[in-house]
Design a protein around this motif. Structure first.
Motif, mmCIF file in Angstrom:
data_model
loop_
_atom_site.group_PDB
_atom_site.id
_atom_site.type_symbol
_atom_site.label_atom_id
_atom_site.label_comp_id
_atom_site.label_asym_id
_atom_site.label_seq_id
_atom_site.Cartn_x
_atom_site.Cartn_y
_atom_site.Cartn_z
ATOM 1 N N PHE A 5 0.710 -1.172 0.202
ATOM 2 C CA PHE A 5 0.036 0.060 0.091
ATOM 3 C C PHE A 5 0.939 1.379 0.060
ATOM 4 N N MET A 6 0.735 2.155 -0.862
ATOM 5 C CA MET A 6 1.464 3.166 -1.008
ATOM 6 C C MET A 6 0.535 4.615 -0.939
ATOM 7 N N SER A 7 1.355 5.539 -0.409
ATOM 8 C CA SER A 7 0.672 6.855 -0.330
ATOM 9 C C SER A 7 0.204 7.474 -1.804
ATOM 10 N N GLU A 8 -0.920 8.187 -1.483
ATOM 11 C CA GLU A 8 -1.444 8.974 -2.756
ATOM 12 C C GLU A 8 -1.230 10.567 -2.708
ATOM 13 N N ILE A 9 -1.035 11.093 -1.429
ATOM 14 C CA ILE A 9 -0.802 12.352 -1.369
ATOM 15 C C ILE A 9 0.610 12.838 -0.507
ATOM 16 N N SER A 10 0.889 13.890 -0.581
ATOM 17 C CA SER A 10 1.835 14.602 0.329
ATOM 18 C C SER A 10 1.458 14.991 1.499
ATOM 19 N N GLY A 11 2.519 14.866 2.643
ATOM 20 C CA GLY A 11 1.957 15.511 3.807
ATOM 21 C C GLY A 11 2.814 14.617 4.933
ATOM 22 N N ILE A 58 -6.414 3.425 8.794
ATOM 23 C CA ILE A 58 -5.186 3.000 9.678
ATOM 24 C C ILE A 58 -3.998 4.309 9.902
ATOM 25 N N GLY A 59 -4.544 5.263 9.435
ATOM 26 C CA GLY A 59 -3.444 6.354 9.737
ATOM 27 C C GLY A 59 -4.143 7.763 8.944
ATOM 28 N N ARG A 60 -3.313 8.823 9.698
ATOM 29 C CA ARG A 60 -3.813 10.267 9.167
ATOM 30 C C ARG A 60 -2.738 10.839 8.778
ATOM 31 N N VAL A 61 -2.759 11.908 7.849
ATOM 32 C CA VAL A 61 -1.973 12.807 7.527
ATOM 33 C C VAL A 61 -2.380 14.091 7.817
ATOM 34 N N ASP A 62 -1.339 15.149 8.023
ATOM 35 C CA ASP A 62 -1.725 16.568 8.277
ATOM 36 C C ASP A 62 -2.560 16.989 7.347
ATOM 37 N N VAL A 86 6.467 3.047 7.520
ATOM 38 C CA VAL A 86 6.552 4.394 7.994
ATOM 39 C C VAL A 86 6.263 4.506 9.721
ATOM 40 N N GLU A 87 6.675 5.853 10.024
ATOM 41 C CA GLU A 87 6.310 5.780 11.535
ATOM 42 C C GLU A 87 5.706 7.415 11.554
ATOM 43 N N VAL A 88 4.957 7.475 12.823
ATOM 44 C CA VAL A 88 4.412 8.984 12.914
ATOM 45 C C VAL A 88 5.641 10.153 12.767
ATOM 46 N N GLY A 89 5.211 11.059 12.196
ATOM 47 C CA GLY A 89 6.264 12.019 11.720
ATOM 48 C C GLY A 89 6.821 12.230 10.539
ATOM 49 N N ALA A 90 6.573 11.035 10.123
ATOM 50 C CA ALA A 90 7.258 10.874 8.728
ATOM 51 C C ALA A 90 6.558 11.674 7.508
ATOM 52 N N TYR A 91 7.509 12.254 6.603
ATOM 53 C CA TYR A 91 6.780 13.041 5.476
ATOM 54 C C TYR A 91 6.642 12.118 4.164
ATOM 55 N N LEU A 92 5.430 12.121 3.807
ATOM 56 C CA LEU A 92 5.056 11.390 2.665
ATOM 57 C C LEU A 92 4.905 12.101 1.206
ATOM 58 N N SER A 93 5.493 11.520 0.377
ATOM 59 C CA SER A 93 5.245 11.769 -1.189
ATOM 60 C C SER A 93 4.268 10.776 -1.694
ATOM 61 N N LEU A 102 3.823 2.402 2.383
ATOM 62 C CA LEU A 102 3.267 2.603 3.772
ATOM 63 C C LEU A 102 3.109 1.046 4.502
ATOM 64 N N TYR A 103 2.379 0.265 3.796
ATOM 65 C CA TYR A 103 2.281 -1.021 4.453
ATOM 66 C C TYR A 103 2.213 -2.196 3.351
ATOM 67 N N ASP A 104 2.567 -3.415 3.703
ATOM 68 C CA ASP A 104 2.219 -4.676 3.191
ATOM 69 C C ASP A 104 1.416 -5.105 3.942
ATOM 70 N N ILE A 105 0.052 -5.253 3.080
ATOM 71 C CA ILE A 105 -1.322 -6.001 3.615
ATOM 72 C C ILE A 105 -1.187 -7.361 2.877
ATOM 73 N N VAL A 106 -1.389 -8.572 3.620
ATOM 74 C CA VAL A 106 -1.646 -9.960 3.261
ATOM 75 C C VAL A 106 -2.944 -10.547 3.699
ATOM 76 N N ASP A 107 -3.636 -10.936 2.777
ATOM 77 C CA ASP A 107 -5.036 -11.616 3.073
ATOM 78 C C ASP A 107 -4.812 -13.133 3.166
ATOM 79 N N VAL A 108 -4.968 -13.761 4.273
ATOM 80 C CA VAL A 108 -4.826 -14.781 4.464
ATOM 81 C C VAL A 108 -6.207 -15.733 4.699
ATOM 82 N N SER A 109 -7.300 -15.074 4.750
ATOM 83 C CA SER A 109 -8.431 -15.656 4.860
ATOM 84 C C SER A 109 -8.821 -16.914 3.982
ATOM 85 N N LYS A 110 -8.049 -16.791 2.849
ATOM 86 C CA LYS A 110 -8.004 -18.011 1.988
ATOM 87 C C LYS A 110 -6.399 -17.802 1.644
#
Length: 357
Positions: free
Chosen positions: A74-80, A99-103, A181-188, A193-201
């Motif tokens: 999962f990658m950021s779509e905005i800056s902040g 799962i998170g907030r940007v300023d 990433v961690e809180v305080g990091a600046y995104l572009s 941001l995250y690796d998300i894995v679906d193991v429901s199946k």
């Protein structure tokens, strides 16, 4: 002219030598064959087996490693700058969960300015529409005002979208496998941001030989076992059968496997798919070793009165060390399974007992 004649004589001489050599080799090979036939002072020892029809169980199993049904980075779509992270590695998330907030302070300010501008343009548009009715403004002036109003509406929608994007939402359900990433990091845009894995199946991909893959179809149920929980059977559903095999004539068949509560499998674990297929009708199966030079030769030696007779057959499916015979052999005949390297058509043989018997 002399050179031409010389070259011609040399060429004819070379061709004549080649023809002579080929004939000499052929004569030598025939002589060797006759020597093998006639010089053996004793019968050639061989192993044999009786030709019989058997009911062959087509069921088979194949191994592979489990993979998640879905996974993404999962990658950021905005800056902040990140102001809040609501999940950590190992957290379970659902589609659309924040799962998170940007300023959003600057973006919210832009949104408020766009709303004020839109309100002013709305007033101007209404005034121009009323003035147009009395001839106070031209059609072009009215059209320009309406255009500015529509553009302002579009700018508000874009600003609202940017505000919404400051709420980082999970695009799929699954488990946070890695956090970048961690809180305080600046995104572009494009920052991981995250690796998300679906193991429901899970997905299990296994290699299936060509002889068996033709019996499978999408939607077939498959029993799946694993060494981690050997007492538990998992249900797999075939989801993909490739149209093309690999260089070894195997086909990577893919199936979806449902997890069992309390005995959850993880991606990367080892699994075995058990394909239960209908039993074949009675058919003739002979040892793969009976074929002279390999199955593709479609030739075997048949024992007739202690004599090896070369027989042309039609081979069918291969099942491990057994090969289906579709034509060329009858039930009750005897085929030679070992010792063919010393045989020619018509050789006398003696039957040996397999080692250990």
């Amino acid at each position: 002219m002399k050179k031409f004649l010389i070259y011609g004589v040399i060429t004819i001489g070379v061709l004549a030598f080649i023809v002579w050599k080929l004939n000499a080799n052929k004569t030598a090979n025939v002589a060797k064959t006759e020597f093998v036939k006639q010089s053996n002072t004793g019968d050639v020892p061989v192993l044999v087996e009786k030709v019989a029809k058997v009911e062959f169980d087509q069921s088979f199993q194949a191994n592979g490693n489990f993979e998640p049904i879905r996974e993404l980075t999962f990658m950021s779509e905005i800056s902040g700058r990140i102001t809040k992270l609501n999940v950590d590695e190992g957290s379970h998330v659902s589609t659309g969960q924040v799962i998170g907030r940007v300023d959003d302070q600057i973006i919210n300010t832009e949104l408020q300015q766009a709303k004020v501008n839109l309100e002013q343009l709305r007033v101007d548009k209404n005034r121009y529409e009323n003035a147009f009715k009395t001839g106070g403004v031209t059609q072009k002036q009215l059209d320009d005002t309406r255009l500015q109003y529509d553009l302002a509406v579009a700018r508000i929608e874009a600003a609202q979208r940017r505000v919404n994007d400051t709420y980082i939402k999970a695009p799929i359900s699954g488990v946070i496998n890695k956090k970048y990433v961690e809180v305080g990091a600046y995104l572009s845009p494009g920052t991981k941001l995250y690796d998300i894995v679906d193991v429901s199946k899970l997905k299990l991909t296994v290699s299936v030989p060509e002889a068996q893959v033709i019996t499978l179809k999408n939607g077939d149920k498959v029993n799946v076992t694993t060494n981690v929980y050997p007492e538990t059977n998992y249900t797999g559903t075939i989801s993909f059968i490739p149209a093309k095999g690999d260089a070894t004539l195997n086909y990577p068949v893919q199936m979806e496997v449902s997890n069992v509560s309390g005995k959850t499998l993880k991606a990367g674990m080892y699994g075995t798919a058990h394909f239960g297929l209908p039993q074949m009708e009675s058919t003739i199966l002979v040892a793969r070793s009976a074929f002279v030079g390999g199955v593709n030769s479609n030739q075997v030696y048949v024992l007739e009165n202690n004599t090896a007779k070369l027989r042309k057959v039609v081979a069918g499916k291969i099942f491990g060390d057994k090969v289906e015979i579709r034509e060329g052999l009858a039930e009750g005949e005897t085929v030679i399974t070992s010792g063919q390297i010393n045989l020619v058509d018509g050789s006398k043989v003696t039957i040996q007992q397999p080692a250990g018997k």
